[in-house]
Scaffold this motif. Sequence first.
Motif, PDB file in Angstrom:
ATOM      1  N   THR A 170       8.792  14.128   5.267  1.00 45.78           N
ATOM      2  CA  THR A 170       9.898  13.857   3.047  1.00 45.78           C
ATOM      3  C   THR A 170       8.270  13.564   2.772  1.00 45.78           C
ATOM      4  O   THR A 170       7.815  14.115   2.153  1.00 45.78           O
ATOM      5  CB  THR A 170      10.579  12.678   3.171  1.00 45.78           C
ATOM      6  N   ILE A 171       7.904  12.454   3.155  1.00 48.09           N
ATOM      7  CA  ILE A 171       6.238  11.446   2.895  1.00 48.09           C
ATOM      8  C   ILE A 171       5.391  12.595   2.552  1.00 48.09           C
ATOM      9  O   ILE A 171       4.832  13.170   2.198  1.00 48.09           O
ATOM     10  CB  ILE A 171       5.923  10.586   3.693  1.00 48.09           C
ATOM     11  N   ALA A 172       4.781  13.653   4.069  1.00 46.55           N
ATOM     12  CA  ALA A 172       4.158  15.091   4.196  1.00 46.55           C
ATOM     13  C   ALA A 172       4.539  16.339   3.372  1.00 46.55           C
ATOM     14  O   ALA A 172       3.487  16.421   2.185  1.00 46.55           O
ATOM     15  CB  ALA A 172       3.908  15.080   5.769  1.00 46.55           C
ATOM     16  N   ASP A 173       5.630  16.169   2.848  1.00 47.91           N
ATOM     17  CA  ASP A 173       5.724  17.506   1.536  1.00 47.91           C
ATOM     18  C   ASP A 173       5.895  16.776   0.702  1.00 47.91           C
ATOM     19  O   ASP A 173       5.600  17.808  -0.636  1.00 47.91           O
ATOM     20  CB  ASP A 173       7.572  16.918   2.169  1.00 47.91           C
ATOM     21  N   LEU A 174       6.256  15.352   0.552  1.00 49.71           N
ATOM     22  CA  LEU A 174       5.100  14.916  -0.639  1.00 49.71           C
ATOM     23  C   LEU A 174       4.538  14.783  -1.606  1.00 49.71           C
ATOM     24  O   LEU A 174       3.574  15.465  -2.611  1.00 49.71           O
ATOM     25  CB  LEU A 174       6.374  13.490  -1.316  1.00 49.71           C
ATOM     26  N   GLU A 175       3.213  14.718   0.084  1.00 50.00           N
ATOM     27  CA  GLU A 175       2.103  15.384  -0.939  1.00 50.00           C
ATOM     28  C   GLU A 175       1.710  16.557  -0.559  1.00 50.00           C
ATOM     29  O   GLU A 175       0.671  17.589  -0.427  1.00 50.00           O
ATOM     30  CB  GLU A 175       1.202  14.319   0.419  1.00 50.00           C
ATOM     31  N   GLY A 176       2.368  16.902   0.111  1.00 41.58           N
ATOM     32  CA  GLY A 176       1.588  19.410  -0.302  1.00 41.58           C
ATOM     33  C   GLY A 176       1.152  19.080   1.270  1.00 41.58           C
ATOM     34  O   GLY A 176       0.575  20.042   0.928  1.00 41.58           O
ATOM     35  N   SER A 177       1.278  18.421   2.348  1.00 37.19           N
ATOM     36  CA  SER A 177       0.501  18.744   3.473  1.00 37.19           C
ATOM     37  C   SER A 177       1.532  19.193   4.879  1.00 37.19           C
ATOM     38  O   SER A 177       2.879  19.285   4.870  1.00 37.19           O
ATOM     39  CB  SER A 177       0.703  16.740   4.330  1.00 37.19           C
ATOM     40  N   GLU A 178       0.702  20.346   5.192  1.00 35.71           N
ATOM     41  CA  GLU A 178       1.734  20.813   6.605  1.00 35.71           C
ATOM     42  C   GLU A 178       1.842  20.433   7.474  1.00 35.71           C
ATOM     43  O   GLU A 178       3.060  20.522   8.522  1.00 35.71           O
ATOM     44  CB  GLU A 178       0.880  22.357   6.823  1.00 35.71           C
ATOM     45  N   GLY A 179       1.206  19.183   8.145  1.00 38.36           N
ATOM     46  CA  GLY A 179       1.510  18.622   8.838  1.00 38.36           C
ATOM     47  C   GLY A 179       1.641  16.887   8.908  1.00 38.36           C
ATOM     48  O   GLY A 179       1.586  16.520   7.756  1.00 38.36           O
ATOM     49  N   VAL A 180       2.160  16.760  10.180  1.00 38.72           N
ATOM     50  CA  VAL A 180       2.714  14.899   9.703  1.00 38.72           C
ATOM     51  C   VAL A 180       0.983  13.943  10.227  1.00 38.72           C
ATOM     52  O   VAL A 180       0.932  13.748  11.722  1.00 38.72           O
ATOM     53  CB  VAL A 180       3.766  14.714   9.879  1.00 38.72           C
ATOM     54  N   SER A 181       0.667  13.342   9.473  1.00 40.87           N
ATOM     55  CA  SER A 181      -0.171  12.833  10.076  1.00 40.87           C
ATOM     56  C   SER A 181      -0.077  11.236  10.381  1.00 40.87           C
ATOM     57  O   SER A 181       0.822  11.091   9.964  1.00 40.87           O
ATOM     58  CB  SER A 181      -1.586  12.625   8.478  1.00 40.87           C
ATOM     59  N   PRO A 182      -0.891  10.577  10.798  1.00 42.68           N
ATOM     60  CA  PRO A 182      -0.788   9.272  11.450  1.00 42.68           C
ATOM     61  C   PRO A 182      -0.089   8.227  10.013  1.00 42.68           C
ATOM     62  O   PRO A 182      -0.209   7.039  10.155  1.00 42.68           O
ATOM     63  CB  PRO A 182      -2.660   8.917  12.148  1.00 42.68           C
ATOM     64  N   GLY A 183      -1.046   8.517   8.741  1.00 43.84           N
ATOM     65  CA  GLY A 183      -0.640   7.683   8.056  1.00 43.84           C
ATOM     66  C   GLY A 183       0.666   8.026   7.356  1.00 43.84           C
ATOM     67  O   GLY A 183       1.048   7.962   6.373  1.00 43.84           O
ATOM     68  N   HIS A 184       1.247   9.185   7.282  1.00 45.40           N
ATOM     69  CA  HIS A 184       2.290   9.262   7.413  1.00 45.40           C
ATOM     70  C   HIS A 184       3.793   8.836   8.511  1.00 45.40           C
ATOM     71  O   HIS A 184       4.910   8.271   7.314  1.00 45.40           O
ATOM     72  CB  HIS A 184       2.846  10.908   7.244  1.00 45.40           C
ATOM     73  N   LEU A 185       3.435   8.649   9.589  1.00 48.51           N
ATOM     74  CA  LEU A 185       4.032   7.625   9.985  1.00 48.51           C
ATOM     75  C   LEU A 185       4.012   6.272   9.972  1.00 48.51           C
ATOM     76  O   LEU A 185       5.032   5.204  10.307  1.00 48.51           O
ATOM     77  CB  LEU A 185       3.301   8.516  11.531  1.00 48.51           C
ATOM     78  N   ALA A 186       3.081   5.706   9.992  1.00 52.54           N
ATOM     79  CA  ALA A 186       2.648   4.700   9.630  1.00 52.54           C
ATOM     80  C   ALA A 186       3.386   4.010   8.157  1.00 52.54           C
ATOM     81  O   ALA A 186       4.551   3.130   8.125  1.00 52.54           O
ATOM     82  CB  ALA A 186       1.314   3.912   9.286  1.00 52.54           C
ATOM     83  N   GLU A 187       3.511   5.092   7.327  1.00 53.35           N
ATOM     84  CA  GLU A 187       4.663   4.458   5.782  1.00 53.35           C
ATOM     85  C   GLU A 187       5.727   4.320   6.295  1.00 53.35           C
ATOM     86  O   GLU A 187       6.576   3.956   6.568  1.00 53.35           O
ATOM     87  CB  GLU A 187       4.530   5.013   4.850  1.00 53.35           C
ATOM     88  N   ALA A 188       5.925   5.633   7.245  1.00 50.25           N
ATOM     89  CA  ALA A 188       7.462   5.618   7.880  1.00 50.25           C
ATOM     90  C   ALA A 188       8.292   4.763   8.006  1.00 50.25           C
ATOM     91  O   ALA A 188       9.208   3.962   8.106  1.00 50.25           O
ATOM     92  CB  ALA A 188       7.619   7.060   7.893  1.00 50.25           C
ATOM     93  N   ILE A 189       7.291   3.960   9.609  1.00 51.46           N
ATOM     94  CA  ILE A 189       7.771   2.881  10.625  1.00 51.46           C
ATOM     95  C   ILE A 189       7.663   1.746   9.377  1.00 51.46           C
ATOM     96  O   ILE A 189       8.288   0.786  10.104  1.00 51.46           O
ATOM     97  CB  ILE A 189       6.499   3.050  11.524  1.00 51.46           C
ATOM     98  N   GLN A 190       6.734   1.423   8.654  1.00 49.81           N
ATOM     99  CA  GLN A 190       7.566   0.306   7.783  1.00 49.81           C
ATOM    100  C   GLN A 190       8.439   0.389   6.791  1.00 49.81           C
ATOM    101  O   GLN A 190       8.943  -0.771   6.460  1.00 49.81           O
ATOM    102  CB  GLN A 190       5.592  -0.085   6.797  1.00 49.81           C
ATOM    103  N   TYR A 191       9.360   1.415   6.935  1.00 44.38           N
ATOM    104  CA  TYR A 191      10.409   1.038   6.873  1.00 44.38           C
ATOM    105  C   TYR A 191      11.386   0.812   7.338  1.00 44.38           C
ATOM    106  O   TYR A 191      11.947   1.374   6.571  1.00 44.38           O
ATOM    107  CB  TYR A 191      10.380   2.094   5.531  1.00 44.38           C
TER     108      TYR A 191
END
Length: 512
Positions: free
Chosen positions: A481-502
Amino acid sequence: MLVKVYASAIHGVDATTITVEVSVDPGIKFFLVGLPDSAVKESQQRVRGALAYSQLKMPRQQITVNMAPADIRKEGSAYDLPIALGILAASDQLHSEGLASAIIMGELSLDGSLMPITGALPMALQAVKEGFKSIILPLQNAKEAAVVEGIEVLGASNLAQVVRHFNDDEHLPLIVTDPKSAFERAYSLSGVDFSEVKGQDNVKRALEIAAAGGHNVILIGPPGAGKSMLAKRMATILPPMTMEEALETTKIHSVAGLLSQDTALVAHRPFRSPHHSVSNAALVGGGSYPQPGEISLAHHGILFLDELPEFQRSVLEVMRQPMEDREVTISRASHAVTYPAAFMLFASMNPCPCGYHNHPTRQCTCPPGAVDRYLNKISGPLLDRIDLHVEVTPVKFEEISKDDPAEASNVIRNRVLKARDIQLQRFQNTPHVHNNAQMGSKQLRSVCKIDATGRKMLESAMERLNLSARAYDRILKVARTIADLEGSEGVSPGHLAEAIQYRSLDRGDWGK
């Protein structure tokens, strides 16, 4: 003479057509058969009084009323009108030609006036499926049924009006409504906005992610930090309901008898906030004759549970299965009823009984071990099903006293809508999946692919936080979902890091 009148029975949120057969023969008795409940059996007295007040005659003969199919239980007083019309037609006081093409429902008062019923919308939908030309209902329910296309909805105020209609003396008014105006009104009347929330940028970011992907969320913070205020504004950033969602939600509220006379359609997403004293049956549905509970009334909307640890643990545990399956089945000895329950859970809680654990300026007064005991009121399996755990801190004076408004709800909603559009395209060929939170394991593996760096980061988080397989899936869904908000096709380590902090409550030292 034998006459057939067609009515409808509600089972769950769907309707079944009932044939009311009335025969008037020599004799003096009144028979009502076909598995009626007490309210249906009492219709004889209501019908008799309504006929007399309307200057119509109750035949002084044997009257037999059969409600088929006989293996379906008939409940409530809404069968008064079809029974009365059947008696009048069988005794040659009413022309019976138009009865075969109409579904007729309504409760009779002793003066012949029609009282409102429940379940008018599912009745109208079923009538269209079975090819009926019209449906006759009390005037109070006609707007609700009029949102259904393909059938004439006729509203009546009393028995005499309906009799005149079938005798061609005076036709009932055709009720027409405009569903589009209901959608426009739903968003123009919203009285709250995120622009009123000062500070809390990290929390607003988390709520934007939750809205974009349909994720469950829990806020943890001290009293007065704004948890309830944020919850009440959550609906203002959710996407508008589609017509399909509105009809599904309206059906549930119609069956529960919660629609007002001037409401044709539930066009805004429901926001249900039960008190923490709520019972199992009130939350998930139940009763001798099962009715929808709070989780079904929140279908396609938000279920807000304030002060989550104050709810009985047994009450919270019954939500686990509906949260996964997005429906709840209530079983009784003779039948089972399934209600939809695709809700977004929004929960809030204090960090400890006194509310000030880890507060920056106030001292926690709880005794040793109280924080752990307080958190343990919420089971691990339930927390696993909540995607985002967000800590809310008190707002500083500098932020509260700012005159500049914060970002408005419609600005946030526009970003949410763009992310939802991506998800709708992604899942257009996947039945019953409309957003990232609803993904199954098969879709998860195909749309949430991560690289070696991301895999290593996620492996480290799994070991460090001792996460379950379900929490692993939830992290991937939030990252998508974080990647979709940024319009990114793939899931990057940055997206994962934000998801993990939640995953705050998964940290073993959180309550220390």
